[in-house]
Write a protein that holds these residues in place. Sequence first.
Motif, mmCIF file in Angstrom:
data_model
loop_
_atom_site.group_PDB
_atom_site.id
_atom_site.type_symbol
_atom_site.label_atom_id
_atom_site.label_comp_id
_atom_site.label_asym_id
_atom_site.label_seq_id
_atom_site.Cartn_x
_atom_site.Cartn_y
_atom_site.Cartn_z
ATOM 1 N N VAL A 1 4.928 9.295 2.777
ATOM 2 C CA VAL A 1 4.156 8.319 2.011
ATOM 3 C C VAL A 1 4.882 8.074 0.692
ATOM 4 O O VAL A 1 5.362 9.012 0.055
ATOM 5 C CB VAL A 1 2.728 8.845 1.731
ATOM 6 C CG1 VAL A 1 1.960 7.876 0.852
ATOM 7 C CG2 VAL A 1 1.989 9.103 3.035
ATOM 8 N N VAL A 2 4.974 6.828 0.293
ATOM 9 C CA VAL A 2 5.533 6.456 -1.003
ATOM 10 C C VAL A 2 4.413 5.800 -1.793
ATOM 11 O O VAL A 2 3.739 4.909 -1.292
ATOM 12 C CB VAL A 2 6.725 5.484 -0.863
ATOM 13 C CG1 VAL A 2 7.212 5.033 -2.231
ATOM 14 C CG2 VAL A 2 7.849 6.126 -0.065
ATOM 15 N N ARG A 3 4.212 6.273 -3.028
ATOM 16 C CA ARG A 3 3.157 5.722 -3.877
ATOM 17 C C ARG A 3 3.749 5.167 -5.157
ATOM 18 O O ARG A 3 4.622 5.776 -5.762
ATOM 19 C CB ARG A 3 2.153 6.808 -4.225
ATOM 20 C CG ARG A 3 1.373 7.293 -3.025
ATOM 21 C CD ARG A 3 0.476 8.458 -3.348
ATOM 22 N NE ARG A 3 -0.372 8.153 -4.494
ATOM 23 C CZ ARG A 3 -0.940 9.088 -5.247
ATOM 24 N NH1 ARG A 3 -0.759 10.352 -4.993
ATOM 25 N NH2 ARG A 3 -1.699 8.744 -6.248
ATOM 26 N N GLU A 4 3.255 4.008 -5.564
ATOM 27 C CA GLU A 4 3.557 3.460 -6.888
ATOM 28 C C GLU A 4 2.448 3.929 -7.814
ATOM 29 O O GLU A 4 1.270 3.740 -7.510
ATOM 30 C CB GLU A 4 3.603 1.942 -6.868
ATOM 31 C CG GLU A 4 4.780 1.376 -6.126
ATOM 32 C CD GLU A 4 4.813 -0.145 -6.159
ATOM 33 O OE1 GLU A 4 3.868 -0.769 -6.688
ATOM 34 O OE2 GLU A 4 5.772 -0.707 -5.649
ATOM 35 N N ILE A 5 2.812 4.526 -8.913
ATOM 36 C CA ILE A 5 1.800 5.083 -9.804
ATOM 37 C C ILE A 5 1.568 4.202 -11.024
ATOM 38 O O ILE A 5 0.957 4.629 -11.981
ATOM 39 C CB ILE A 5 2.155 6.529 -10.207
ATOM 40 C CG1 ILE A 5 3.548 6.609 -10.809
ATOM 41 C CG2 ILE A 5 2.040 7.446 -9.006
ATOM 42 C CD1 ILE A 5 3.942 8.002 -11.288
ATOM 43 N N ALA A 6 2.021 2.954 -10.958
ATOM 44 C CA ALA A 6 1.798 1.983 -12.040
ATOM 45 C C ALA A 6 1.599 0.618 -11.395
ATOM 46 O O ALA A 6 1.839 0.444 -10.199
ATOM 47 C CB ALA A 6 2.994 1.972 -12.980
ATOM 48 N N GLY A 7 1.160 -0.333 -12.177
ATOM 49 C CA GLY A 7 0.998 -1.694 -11.672
ATOM 50 C C GLY A 7 -0.076 -1.780 -10.599
ATOM 51 O O GLY A 7 -1.189 -1.290 -10.776
ATOM 52 N N ALA A 8 0.268 -2.372 -9.459
ATOM 53 C CA ALA A 8 -0.691 -2.569 -8.374
ATOM 54 C C ALA A 8 -1.013 -1.265 -7.646
ATOM 55 O O ALA A 8 -1.946 -1.221 -6.871
ATOM 56 C CB ALA A 8 -0.155 -3.590 -7.369
ATOM 57 N N ARG A 9 -0.265 -0.215 -7.901
ATOM 58 C CA ARG A 9 -0.465 1.107 -7.290
ATOM 59 C C ARG A 9 -0.467 1.014 -5.759
ATOM 60 O O ARG A 9 -1.359 1.498 -5.084
ATOM 61 C CB ARG A 9 -1.731 1.759 -7.815
ATOM 62 C CG ARG A 9 -1.638 2.080 -9.288
ATOM 63 C CD ARG A 9 -2.829 2.808 -9.855
ATOM 64 N NE ARG A 9 -3.779 3.325 -8.915
ATOM 65 C CZ ARG A 9 -5.096 3.185 -9.033
ATOM 66 N NH1 ARG A 9 -5.597 2.556 -10.062
ATOM 67 N NH2 ARG A 9 -5.905 3.691 -8.138
ATOM 68 N N TRP A 10 0.586 0.411 -5.209
ATOM 69 C CA TRP A 10 0.726 0.304 -3.763
ATOM 70 C C TRP A 10 0.966 1.677 -3.164
ATOM 71 O O TRP A 10 1.627 2.526 -3.755
ATOM 72 C CB TRP A 10 1.904 -0.593 -3.392
ATOM 73 C CG TRP A 10 1.756 -2.029 -3.782
ATOM 74 C CD1 TRP A 10 2.445 -2.668 -4.766
ATOM 75 C CD2 TRP A 10 0.892 -2.999 -3.212
ATOM 76 N NE1 TRP A 10 2.056 -3.979 -4.837
ATOM 77 C CE2 TRP A 10 1.105 -4.210 -3.893
ATOM 78 C CE3 TRP A 10 -0.052 -2.961 -2.188
ATOM 79 C CZ2 TRP A 10 0.419 -5.372 -3.580
ATOM 80 C CZ3 TRP A 10 -0.739 -4.122 -1.871
ATOM 81 C CH2 TRP A 10 -0.504 -5.319 -2.566
ATOM 82 N N THR A 11 0.444 1.888 -1.956
ATOM 83 C CA THR A 11 0.730 3.079 -1.162
ATOM 84 C C THR A 11 1.367 2.600 0.128
ATOM 85 O O THR A 11 0.837 1.716 0.798
ATOM 86 C CB THR A 11 -0.548 3.878 -0.845
ATOM 87 O OG1 THR A 11 -1.168 4.260 -2.085
ATOM 88 C CG2 THR A 11 -0.238 5.131 -0.043
ATOM 89 N N TYR A 12 2.522 3.171 0.467
ATOM 90 C CA TYR A 12 3.255 2.815 1.677
ATOM 91 C C TYR A 12 3.257 4.007 2.621
ATOM 92 O O TYR A 12 3.667 5.112 2.242
ATOM 93 C CB TYR A 12 4.712 2.459 1.351
ATOM 94 C CG TYR A 12 4.871 1.241 0.487
ATOM 95 C CD1 TYR A 12 5.088 -0.008 1.052
ATOM 96 C CD2 TYR A 12 4.826 1.344 -0.900
ATOM 97 C CE1 TYR A 12 5.250 -1.129 0.253
ATOM 98 C CE2 TYR A 12 4.987 0.218 -1.701
ATOM 99 C CZ TYR A 12 5.202 -1.008 -1.122
ATOM 100 O OH TYR A 12 5.354 -2.112 -1.912
#
Length: 97
Positions: free
Chosen positions: A44-55
Amino acid sequence: MGTRLGAPTPPHRHALDAIRLRGVRGEAVLHHLATLTDGDPGPVVREIAGARWTYFLLEPGASQDFDWPPGAKCFGPAARDQYVGIPAAHGNTYPLS
């Protein structure tokens, strides 16, 4: 090999399926999968800023084997020129985790 901004171009591209969910919906699916898999939901790849997408990263073609919640976007075999940033194993990779 070509270069881009001084970095060598990888000789091969890697193909994976990815399911993208935004914000709390992605976090909820991650929590649910972690519960079902005894804490091992897979890559799993997570963005922890902005839109906070989870892939959620899957083997090529595997994304079609599951029902995903509304709002899920599949980057699978039919997607063209899509990429998902992968955080480094060590060091600061903000905003990815």
